[in-house]
Design an enzyme around this catalytic site. Structure first.
Site, PDB file in Angstrom:
ATOM      1  N   CYS A  22     -55.519 -96.481  40.990  1.00  0.00           N
ATOM      2  CA  CYS A  22     -56.376 -96.369  39.806  1.00  0.00           C
ATOM      3  C   CYS A  22     -56.219 -97.592  38.916  1.00  0.00           C
ATOM      4  O   CYS A  22     -57.207 -98.102  38.353  1.00  0.00           O
ATOM      5  CB  CYS A  22     -56.030 -95.102  39.028  1.00  0.00           C
ATOM      6  SG  CYS A  22     -56.150 -93.575  40.003  1.00  0.00           S
ATOM      7  N   GLU A  31     -52.105-102.798  31.975  1.00  0.00           N
ATOM      8  CA  GLU A  31     -52.469-102.880  33.403  1.00  0.00           C
ATOM      9  C   GLU A  31     -51.739-104.023  34.104  1.00  0.00           C
ATOM     10  O   GLU A  31     -52.272-104.639  35.032  1.00  0.00           O
ATOM     11  CB  GLU A  31     -53.984-103.050  33.598  1.00  0.00           C
ATOM     12  CG  GLU A  31     -54.869-102.247  32.682  1.00  0.00           C
ATOM     13  CD  GLU A  31     -54.751-100.746  32.838  1.00  0.00           C
ATOM     14  OE1 GLU A  31     -53.951-100.289  33.667  1.00  0.00           O
ATOM     15  OE2 GLU A  31     -55.448-100.018  32.110  1.00  0.00           O
ATOM     16  N   THR A  45     -48.483-106.997  32.999  1.00  0.00           N
ATOM     17  CA  THR A  45     -48.309-108.195  32.185  1.00  0.00           C
ATOM     18  C   THR A  45     -48.531-109.457  33.018  1.00  0.00           C
ATOM     19  O   THR A  45     -48.582-109.414  34.253  1.00  0.00           O
ATOM     20  CB  THR A  45     -46.892-108.232  31.603  1.00  0.00           C
ATOM     21  OG1 THR A  45     -45.957-108.313  32.690  1.00  0.00           O
ATOM     22  CG2 THR A  45     -46.594-106.979  30.774  1.00  0.00           C
TER      23      THR A  45
END
Length: 391
Positions: free
Chosen positions: A245, A370, A372
């Site tokens: 996802c 989401e 780094t």
């Protein structure tokens, strides 16, 4: 004779020639929606830390919720069309693109990819219309880049599951009807669908924030949250479930960041063409033109990269490390462009009359969530060298 100036950096490379008529129509439709319904209000929403939940039905009417998913009332558009839409939304504000990402690329994708048919039928049609908002609970106060160290735990109690733990920086949680929560179990990490009105579940908005002010991020507390056996997502076991996802969301970011960059560039270009100093417009000075050219080149390269990722995704050939290329490069360049654009606005650039500094502060968050820069760098480093450097 001087030719008419080009105000869209993508026009320098005839970017539209790489798009189909359908893709351009989708892009233009979302751009018109943004210009009509969102852009006139974004400075006020940002100043007041207001997410326009009242406009969620209009996002749904544009087919933006679960846009790239098929069936269950979702629009079923291509990856490239979704990317172009993300660009237009983030050209207004990162927080508005993040809403679409959390709803569609995270919460809805988790159910679409890993849920049972019953779970899909129960939630996806309502989420696609905006009747039900979802959130995605993975990050914890002490577990960000290393989700394998999460401490949220789900234990069996007869046929039920009982969840206890905390999550942090969870988008939309305080207005969500359903939360996709990832938790450790005796059999590894599993995903659970948790209705947010379940006793023991609470979500508290994180305030005040210096970034992403026109969106909602929350702390989640779960204390002995009891769920039925069918609350578990049957198709996900282990971290590959949430990671699949996250890749959907990261793909959208690669496009969206270029929207923030483009809007910053356009604001700077318009300002420098009308602001006069020493008897000449700022745009007539060599150093100004160099800054504008450098920004335009990076925007064009970022768009070409995003388009390549989209074509690969539509062909079913996109690999996870390629998404890291897009997320790392385009976020890094976008924040540099927003900051550079602000310099061309002088002191006026620190006001909400102009967008670049707002984009720059938002992109501090986009660059972090989401994955780094450091995480994506190590993903690509491992791909290039064959050596894992995470430990």
């Amino acid at each position: 004779m001087t030719a008419a100036p080009i105000t869209d950096p993508a026009a320098l490379i005839s970017f539209d020639s790489l798009l189909t008529e359908e893709e351009k129509a989708t892009r233009d439709r979302i751009r018109a929606f943004v210009d009509d319904r969102l852009r006139p209000h974004i400075a006020q929403w940002y100043e007041e830390a207001h997410f326009p939940v009242e406009l969620v039905p209009e996002f749904a009417q544009q087919g933006l919720l679960g846009m790239h998913l098929t069936g269950y009332g979702c629009a079923g558009r291509s990856a490239v069309e979704y990317g172009l839409a993300a660009t237009e939304l983030e050209a207004c504000d990162s927080g508005l693109r993040t809403f679409v990402s959390v709803q569609g690329s995270l919460a809805m994708s988790a159910i679409h990819k890993h849920g049972s048919e019953e779970q899909k039928q129960e939630w996806l049609p309502r989420m696609s219309t905006g009747e039900a908002i979802g959130c995605f609970g993975l990050t914890e106060p002490d577990s960000g880049s290393d989700p394998g160290s999460m401490t949220t735990f789900a234990r069996r109690d007869g046929d039920d599951w009982v969840l206890t733990g905390r999550k942090r920086w969870i988008g939309l949680a305080s207005i969500a009807a359903i939360s996709v929560v990832w938790a450790q179990t005796d059999d590894g990490v599993r995903g659970f669908l948790v209705p947010t009105d379940t006793p023991g579940f609470s979500a508290t908005p994180i305030e005040p924030k210096l970034s992403m002010r026109a969106s909602i991020q929350c702390d989640i507390e779960m204390t002995d949250v009891r769920l039925p056996a069918d609350a578990v997502l049957p198709g996900a076991q282990g971290l590959s479930g949430p990671f699949s996802c996250l890749n959907e969301a990261r793909y959208g970011i690669a496009w969206g960041a270029m929207g923030a960059a483009r809007d910053s560039f356009e604001a700077a270009l318009a300002y420098t063409r009308t602001r006069t100093q020493f008897g000449r417009p700022l745009a007539a000075f060599q150093l100004t033109q160099r800054k504008l050219v450098d920004m335009a080149l990076e925007i064009d390269k970022g768009l070409l990269l995003a388009l390549q990722l989209g074509r690969l995704k539509d062909a079913g050939a996109l690999q996870h490390h390629q998404i890291s290329v897009g997320k790392l490069n385009n976020c890094r360049e976008a924040i540099a462009i927003a900051r550079e654009a602000r310099t061309l606005l002088g002191g006026n650039g620190i006001t909400l009359d102009h967008s670049p500094l707002r984009h720059a502060t938002n992109l501090e968050s986009v660059r972090t969530y989401e994955g780094t820069d450091e995480v994506h760098t190590l993903i690509l480093g491992q791909q290039l060298t064959g050596e894992a450097a995470f430990a």
